[in-house]
Design a protein around this motif. Structure first.
Motif, PDB file in Angstrom:
ATOM      1  N   LYS A  62       0.446  -0.975   0.181  1.00  0.00           N
ATOM      2  CA  LYS A  62       0.399   0.073   0.520  1.00  0.00           C
ATOM      3  C   LYS A  62       0.735   1.371  -0.001  1.00  0.00           C
ATOM      4  O   LYS A  62       0.167   2.421  -0.835  1.00  0.00           O
ATOM      5  N   GLU A  63       1.750   0.853   0.891  1.00  0.00           N
ATOM      6  CA  GLU A  63       2.800   2.539   1.010  1.00  0.00           C
ATOM      7  C   GLU A  63       3.573   2.732  -0.288  1.00  0.00           C
ATOM      8  O   GLU A  63       3.960   3.583  -0.877  1.00  0.00           O
TER       9      GLU A  63
ATOM     10  N   LEU B 197       1.411   4.099  -2.545  1.00  0.00           N
ATOM     11  CA  LEU B 197       1.211   5.872  -2.373  1.00  0.00           C
ATOM     12  C   LEU B 197       2.250   6.281  -2.901  1.00  0.00           C
ATOM     13  O   LEU B 197       2.049   7.513  -4.003  1.00  0.00           O
TER      14      LEU B 197
ATOM     15  N   ASP C  57       2.128   6.860  -6.885  1.00  0.00           N
ATOM     16  CA  ASP C  57       1.599   7.750  -7.083  1.00  0.00           C
ATOM     17  C   ASP C  57       2.389   9.416  -6.661  1.00  0.00           C
ATOM     18  O   ASP C  57       2.184  10.019  -7.448  1.00  0.00           O
ATOM     19  N   LYS C  58       3.021   9.535  -5.540  1.00  0.00           N
ATOM     20  CA  LYS C  58       3.678  10.792  -5.428  1.00  0.00           C
ATOM     21  C   LYS C  58       4.784  11.196  -6.219  1.00  0.00           C
ATOM     22  O   LYS C  58       4.860  12.012  -6.885  1.00  0.00           O
TER      23      LYS C  58
ATOM     24  N   LYS D  98       3.727   0.508  -9.699  1.00  0.00           N
ATOM     25  CA  LYS D  98       2.410   0.049  -9.239  1.00  0.00           C
ATOM     26  C   LYS D  98       1.821  -0.623  -9.815  1.00  0.00           C
ATOM     27  O   LYS D  98       0.793  -1.394  -8.233  1.00  0.00           O
TER      28      LYS D  98
END
Length: 177
Positions: A80-81, A84, A87-88, A103
């Motif tokens: 999950k991290e 994230l 995405d960042k 991803k």
């Protein structure tokens, strides 16, 4: 003339030069990135993650550090991290194929296969001619036990003769048993 005569300097020593003279290691993005990669290949993913983060403090747009950070998170089973941070990274440096591919791997390992396929397709469409994009695609196919996974891994190896690609392939196979 002595070969040491050129060492006598009348000018004041600059900050960076002072660190070299006193034996302190100069720390910059390149140094932290080097340490991160070394830690990653020694399978110390926590330390690699810390060094990738330090490199990003110096250079937030460093694509290698962003991708490395996501890869380290995946290897720490922090899917999950990883998603994230991918995405960042995409927000910061744009849609580079390796981040999209990472991803896809995070989505795959979290069980969201339709998202993994879609992201993998996008990473290949975005000039995804890098071994890591093909590793990501191979992993998505391997998770579904598709025979084309082997083709993707061979394609990844065709881009590089580095020992790193077979090691990554082995880690993928190990993850899926």
């Amino acid at each position: 003339m002595s070969r040491f005569s050129i060492l006598e300097i009348d000018e004041p020593i600059q900050q960076g030069a002072q660190q070299e003279v006193t034996g302190e290691q100069i720390r910059d993005a390149k140094d932290f990135l080097c340490q991160a990669v070394k830690s990653y290949w020694f399978a110390d993913y926590e330390l690699a993650l810390q060094f990738f983060s330090k490199a990003l403090e110096f250079d937030p747009n460093n694509k290698t550090a962003l991708v490395g950070q996501v890869r380290a998170l995946i290897n720490l089973n922090e899917f999950k991290e990883a998603s994230l941070w991918a995405d960042k990274g995409i927000e910061i440096v744009g849609e580079i194929p390796e981040l999209i591919g990472m991803k896809a791997v995070a989505s795959c390992r979290m069980g969201d296969i339709s998202m993994a396929y879609a992201l993998s397709d996008v990473s290949l469409e975005k000039q995804g001619n890098s071994p890591f994009v093909w590793l990501c695609r191979g992993e998505v196919l391997l998770q579904q036990q598709k025979k084309n996974a082997e083709f993707c891994f061979q394609k990844a190896q065709s881009f590089s003769s580095s020992w790193e690609i077979p090691v990554e392939i082995a880690k993928i196979y190990q993850f899926y048993g």
